[in-house]
Structures are given as C-alpha cells and as structure tokens.
Motif scaffolding. Structure first.
Motif, PDB file in Angstrom:
ATOM      1  N   MET A  23       0.847  -1.008  -0.333  1.00 42.07           N
ATOM      2  CA  MET A  23      -0.146  -0.122  -0.236  1.00 42.07           C
ATOM      3  C   MET A  23       1.013   1.003   0.293  1.00 42.07           C
ATOM      4  O   MET A  23       0.831   2.262  -0.621  1.00 42.07           O
ATOM      5  N   SER A  24       1.719   1.584   0.894  1.00 42.87           N
ATOM      6  CA  SER A  24       3.183   2.557   0.851  1.00 42.87           C
ATOM      7  C   SER A  24       3.074   2.971  -0.370  1.00 42.87           C
ATOM      8  O   SER A  24       3.230   3.795  -0.850  1.00 42.87           O
ATOM      9  N   ASN A  25       3.759   1.337  -1.093  1.00 46.14           N
ATOM     10  CA  ASN A  25       4.365   1.512  -2.489  1.00 46.14           C
ATOM     11  C   ASN A  25       3.590   2.064  -3.555  1.00 46.14           C
ATOM     12  O   ASN A  25       3.994   2.821  -4.350  1.00 46.14           O
ATOM     13  N   VAL A  26       2.306   1.198  -3.378  1.00 44.57           N
ATOM     14  CA  VAL A  26       1.172   2.393  -4.286  1.00 44.57           C
ATOM     15  C   VAL A  26       1.334   3.435  -4.148  1.00 44.57           C
ATOM     16  O   VAL A  26       0.819   4.747  -5.038  1.00 44.57           O
ATOM     17  N   ALA A  27       1.041   3.664  -3.227  1.00 49.00           N
ATOM     18  CA  ALA A  27       0.591   5.343  -2.586  1.00 49.00           C
ATOM     19  C   ALA A  27       2.117   6.315  -2.993  1.00 49.00           C
ATOM     20  O   ALA A  27       1.579   7.980  -3.474  1.00 49.00           O
ATOM     21  N   MET A  28       3.097   6.056  -3.109  1.00 49.91           N
ATOM     22  CA  MET A  28       4.155   6.720  -2.874  1.00 49.91           C
ATOM     23  C   MET A  28       5.073   6.997  -4.997  1.00 49.91           C
ATOM     24  O   MET A  28       4.838   7.833  -5.479  1.00 49.91           O
ATOM     25  N   GLY A  29       3.968   6.119  -4.847  1.00 52.42           N
ATOM     26  CA  GLY A  29       4.086   5.967  -7.414  1.00 52.42           C
ATOM     27  C   GLY A  29       3.071   6.758  -7.183  1.00 52.42           C
ATOM     28  O   GLY A  29       3.419   7.297  -8.438  1.00 52.42           O
ATOM     29  N   MET A  30       1.981   6.666  -6.784  1.00 55.14           N
ATOM     30  CA  MET A  30       0.902   7.582  -7.415  1.00 55.14           C
ATOM     31  C   MET A  30       0.705   8.733  -7.666  1.00 55.14           C
ATOM     32  O   MET A  30       0.558   9.451  -8.344  1.00 55.14           O
ATOM     33  N   MET A  31       1.370   9.142  -6.351  1.00 51.38           N
ATOM     34  CA  MET A  31       1.242  10.927  -6.048  1.00 51.38           C
ATOM     35  C   MET A  31       2.112  11.472  -7.004  1.00 51.38           C
ATOM     36  O   MET A  31       2.029  12.781  -8.036  1.00 51.38           O
ATOM     37  N   PRO A  32       3.696  11.170  -7.572  1.00 52.27           N
ATOM     38  CA  PRO A  32       3.752  11.409  -8.969  1.00 52.27           C
ATOM     39  C   PRO A  32       3.723  11.943  -9.815  1.00 52.27           C
ATOM     40  O   PRO A  32       3.020  12.208 -10.441  1.00 52.27           O
ATOM     41  N   GLU A  33       2.814  10.948 -10.292  1.00 49.78           N
ATOM     42  CA  GLU A  33       1.515  10.633 -11.089  1.00 49.78           C
ATOM     43  C   GLU A  33       0.851  11.807 -11.790  1.00 49.78           C
ATOM     44  O   GLU A  33       0.578  12.211 -12.534  1.00 49.78           O
ATOM     45  N   MET A  34       0.290  11.541 -10.341  1.00 46.50           N
ATOM     46  CA  MET A  34      -1.037  11.845 -10.869  1.00 46.50           C
ATOM     47  C   MET A  34      -0.288  13.612 -10.079  1.00 46.50           C
ATOM     48  O   MET A  34      -0.899  14.120 -11.405  1.00 46.50           O
ATOM     49  N   LYS A  35       0.273  14.202  -9.799  1.00 45.29           N
ATOM     50  CA  LYS A  35       1.366  15.365  -9.956  1.00 45.29           C
ATOM     51  C   LYS A  35       1.820  15.892 -11.503  1.00 45.29           C
ATOM     52  O   LYS A  35       1.101  17.516 -11.867  1.00 45.29           O
ATOM     53  N   LYS A  36       1.935  15.030 -12.181  1.00 48.64           N
ATOM     54  CA  LYS A  36       2.863  14.853 -13.915  1.00 48.64           C
ATOM     55  C   LYS A  36       1.531  15.197 -14.394  1.00 48.64           C
ATOM     56  O   LYS A  36       1.613  15.723 -15.435  1.00 48.64           O
ATOM     57  N   ARG A  37       0.026  14.321 -14.519  1.00 46.89           N
ATOM     58  CA  ARG A  37      -0.747  14.315 -15.119  1.00 46.89           C
ATOM     59  C   ARG A  37      -1.670  15.744 -14.357  1.00 46.89           C
ATOM     60  O   ARG A  37      -2.876  15.833 -15.878  1.00 46.89           O
ATOM     61  N   ALA A  38      -1.602  16.252 -13.746  1.00 41.90           N
ATOM     62  CA  ALA A  38      -2.649  17.118 -13.528  1.00 41.90           C
ATOM     63  C   ALA A  38      -2.298  18.154 -14.170  1.00 41.90           C
ATOM     64  O   ALA A  38      -1.060  18.800 -14.732  1.00 41.90           O
ATOM     65  N   LYS A  39      -3.148  19.131 -13.957  1.00 40.34           N
ATOM     66  CA  LYS A  39      -3.168  20.734 -15.020  1.00 40.34           C
ATOM     67  C   LYS A  39      -3.850  21.724 -13.735  1.00 40.34           C
ATOM     68  O   LYS A  39      -4.747  22.141 -12.944  1.00 40.34           O
ATOM     69  N   ILE A  40      -2.328  21.630 -13.077  1.00 38.90           N
ATOM     70  CA  ILE A  40      -2.386  22.862 -12.343  1.00 38.90           C
ATOM     71  C   ILE A  40      -1.836  24.106 -12.454  1.00 38.90           C
ATOM     72  O   ILE A  40      -0.880  24.760 -13.314  1.00 38.90           O
ATOM     73  N   GLU A  41      -3.109  25.463 -12.430  1.00 35.35           N
ATOM     74  CA  GLU A  41      -2.167  26.675 -11.970  1.00 35.35           C
ATOM     75  C   GLU A  41      -2.295  27.198 -10.929  1.00 35.35           C
ATOM     76  O   GLU A  41      -3.063  26.588 -10.053  1.00 35.35           O
TER      77      GLU A  41
END
Length: 92
Positions: A67-85
């Motif tokens: 669970m920890s590995n999944v969470a750690m891997g998801m956050m950078p990917e979510m930041k990369k795909r997010a369109k944040i202004e």
C-alpha cells in the motif's frame, strides 16, 4: 526468513530468488536488480526453515508495504498528469 532484502542493498527480490535457486559454489549470471547489477555465488547450502503456523503478521507487513509503495508511486504520477495553475499571486 520471509523477505527479499539484501543487507546494505535494499529490496532485491530477483537477487534473493536467484540465490535460493543456485547450487552451492555455482556463480550466477549478472542479475539486474533495483539498485545495481549483482553476481552471486552461494558459499553454503540453504537451510530450510519451517514457515510459521500463523502468517498474519507477514501478511500485514506485505500489505502495508504494498500500500505504501502504491501510494508513493501514485502521487508523482498524479502531479505529472494534473493541470494545475498557480494563482497564489492573485491573493497575496
């Protein structure tokens, strides 16, 4: 012991698996691991240890680690795909 960690090497399941498959004194081919490339040569026979009767603690450790590995891997990917202004300058 139920783990795939090398002392001073981190998690290396390929290396540990290969080590258990090799005969005493036989050298492995180069193994590409997580933190490096390894060549191993067992110096003693594997001593089979009986599994504990209750694997509850082991299951918890594996589940928690996964669970920890999944969470750690998801956050950078979510930041990369997010369109944040960044609009903080409008307010401060």
């Amino acid at each position: 012991m139920l783990q795939s960690y090398l002392q001073n090497g981190g998690s290396e399941p390929k290396v540990v698996g290969t080590a258990f498959a090799l005969a005493k004194g036989a050298a492995s081919e180069p193994i590409i691991g997580t933190t490096g490339v390894y060549i191993i040569k067992p110096i003693s026979d594997v001593t089979k240890t009986p599994l504990p009767a209750d694997l509850t603690m082991f299951r918890r450790q594996v589940t928690s680690s996964s669970m920890s590995n999944v969470a750690m891997g998801m956050m950078p990917e979510m930041k990369k795909r997010a369109k944040i202004e960044d609009n903080r300058s409008r307010f401060f």
